[in-house]
Design an enzyme around this catalytic site. Sequence first.
Site, PDB file in Angstrom:
ATOM      1  N   ARG A 100       3.990  17.709 -40.465  1.00  0.00           N
ATOM      2  CA  ARG A 100       5.363  17.306 -40.801  1.00  0.00           C
ATOM      3  C   ARG A 100       5.567  17.241 -42.317  1.00  0.00           C
ATOM      4  O   ARG A 100       6.617  17.613 -42.832  1.00  0.00           O
ATOM      5  CB  ARG A 100       5.665  15.948 -40.155  1.00  0.00           C
ATOM      6  CG  ARG A 100       7.139  15.594 -40.184  1.00  0.00           C
ATOM      7  CD  ARG A 100       7.454  14.409 -39.295  1.00  0.00           C
ATOM      8  NE  ARG A 100       8.811  13.939 -39.539  1.00  0.00           N
ATOM      9  CZ  ARG A 100       9.903  14.457 -39.006  1.00  0.00           C
ATOM     10  NH1 ARG A 100       9.827  15.487 -38.207  1.00  0.00           N
ATOM     11  NH2 ARG A 100      11.095  13.954 -39.281  1.00  0.00           N
ATOM     12  N   VAL A 131      22.690  20.409 -40.974  1.00  0.00           N
ATOM     13  CA  VAL A 131      22.297  20.549 -39.570  1.00  0.00           C
ATOM     14  C   VAL A 131      20.801  20.861 -39.481  1.00  0.00           C
ATOM     15  O   VAL A 131      20.108  20.423 -38.575  1.00  0.00           O
ATOM     16  CB  VAL A 131      23.120  21.680 -38.899  1.00  0.00           C
ATOM     17  CG1 VAL A 131      22.659  21.915 -37.460  1.00  0.00           C
ATOM     18  CG2 VAL A 131      24.616  21.356 -38.946  1.00  0.00           C
ATOM     19  N   ASN A 133      16.930  20.906 -39.695  1.00  0.00           N
ATOM     20  CA  ASN A 133      15.995  19.770 -39.633  1.00  0.00           C
ATOM     21  C   ASN A 133      14.863  19.872 -40.648  1.00  0.00           C
ATOM     22  O   ASN A 133      14.507  20.955 -41.055  1.00  0.00           O
ATOM     23  CB  ASN A 133      15.420  19.674 -38.217  1.00  0.00           C
ATOM     24  CG  ASN A 133      16.467  19.133 -37.263  1.00  0.00           C
ATOM     25  OD1 ASN A 133      17.219  18.241 -37.618  1.00  0.00           O
ATOM     26  ND2 ASN A 133      16.531  19.688 -36.076  1.00  0.00           N
ATOM     27  N   HIS A 189      17.869  11.574 -37.359  1.00  0.00           N
ATOM     28  CA  HIS A 189      17.986  12.556 -36.277  1.00  0.00           C
ATOM     29  C   HIS A 189      16.574  12.995 -35.889  1.00  0.00           C
ATOM     30  O   HIS A 189      16.041  13.974 -36.377  1.00  0.00           O
ATOM     31  CB  HIS A 189      18.821  13.764 -36.708  1.00  0.00           C
ATOM     32  CG  HIS A 189      18.790  14.873 -35.695  1.00  0.00           C
ATOM     33  ND1 HIS A 189      19.209  14.693 -34.398  1.00  0.00           N
ATOM     34  CD2 HIS A 189      18.355  16.151 -35.769  1.00  0.00           C
ATOM     35  CE1 HIS A 189      19.040  15.827 -33.722  1.00  0.00           C
ATOM     36  NE2 HIS A 189      18.517  16.723 -34.537  1.00  0.00           N
TER      37      HIS A 189
END
Length: 328
Positions: A100, A131, A133, A189
């Site tokens: 990540r 939008v 990610n 999100h």
Amino acid sequence: MKQPVRVAVTGAAGQIGYSLLFRIASGEMLGKDQPVILQLLEVPVEKAQQALKGVMMELDDCAFPLLAGMIGTDDPKVAFKDADYALLVGSRPRGPGMERADLLKVNGEIFIGQGQALNEVASRDVKVLVVGNPANTNAYIAMKSAPDLPAKNFTAMLRLDHNRALTQVAQKAGVVVADIEKLTVWGNHSPTMYADYRFATANGESLKDKINDPAWNKDVFLPTVGKRGAAIIEARGLSSAASAANAAIDHMRDWALGTNGKWVTMGVPSDGSYGIPEGVMFGFPVTTENGEYKIVQGLEIDEFSRERINFTLNELEEERAAIADMVK
């Protein structure tokens, strides 16, 4: 007919872009009386540029009365020139074996570049929706890279989580989505988001009282909404593109045209509300009017909610720490 506005879309030839552009051009985002000029950005790779040409051919072939012009480019400064709205859809997906932290850094580079280009050439009132990610942190990076634009112009998309939560709650309570008000999603999100129907009503009746099932809330509802993206990939073999595009249309339409007092969820830079440190890009309940959003104030945060909000905040703080050396 109004003067055309300029709408920039990145990742324009991708799956979400393909579900998004035709709806923008048909007037679903900004209204049936608002002509648009689409300014479409794709990466400088021949295959992507060819795909973009094909999408533009299809847009031409729809003969949309509201489509006042179109450009396709691989240069952010061309795509964002005088843009009134910018939908930053393109981002680098996580590849096999990619941590990540690596993903945050790779996308950090992209969104620093796009933030700088927006800073240089976009309208000073540009409304930016990220939008791609990790959306909250990408939006934070773009915002930090555009010091001459107001921070409030940058937002992240939590509307897909919001819409997912609406349907789950509606099905559980046996009501229709259109009747639900005052639902919100707090935080990032990501699967840590906190979808919250404690204040939600359907036809004036409390949904919390109607559902009255804390175990369902904790063990079924929150994991279902949080992991919905993964469930769709598993079922479809592809990520949720049409529903993401739909959420982007909802987010921008409500921001531009107003919500008439209804709550929606937007990822916005915190002003310190609810103990969220200033500047953190965080999902909040908001109302919008005249192109401005306001965080809904004065909501009670119970112990379970505080735990969940802290959990998603911690993740955002970790993401922010991972890219701290990249932004001032």
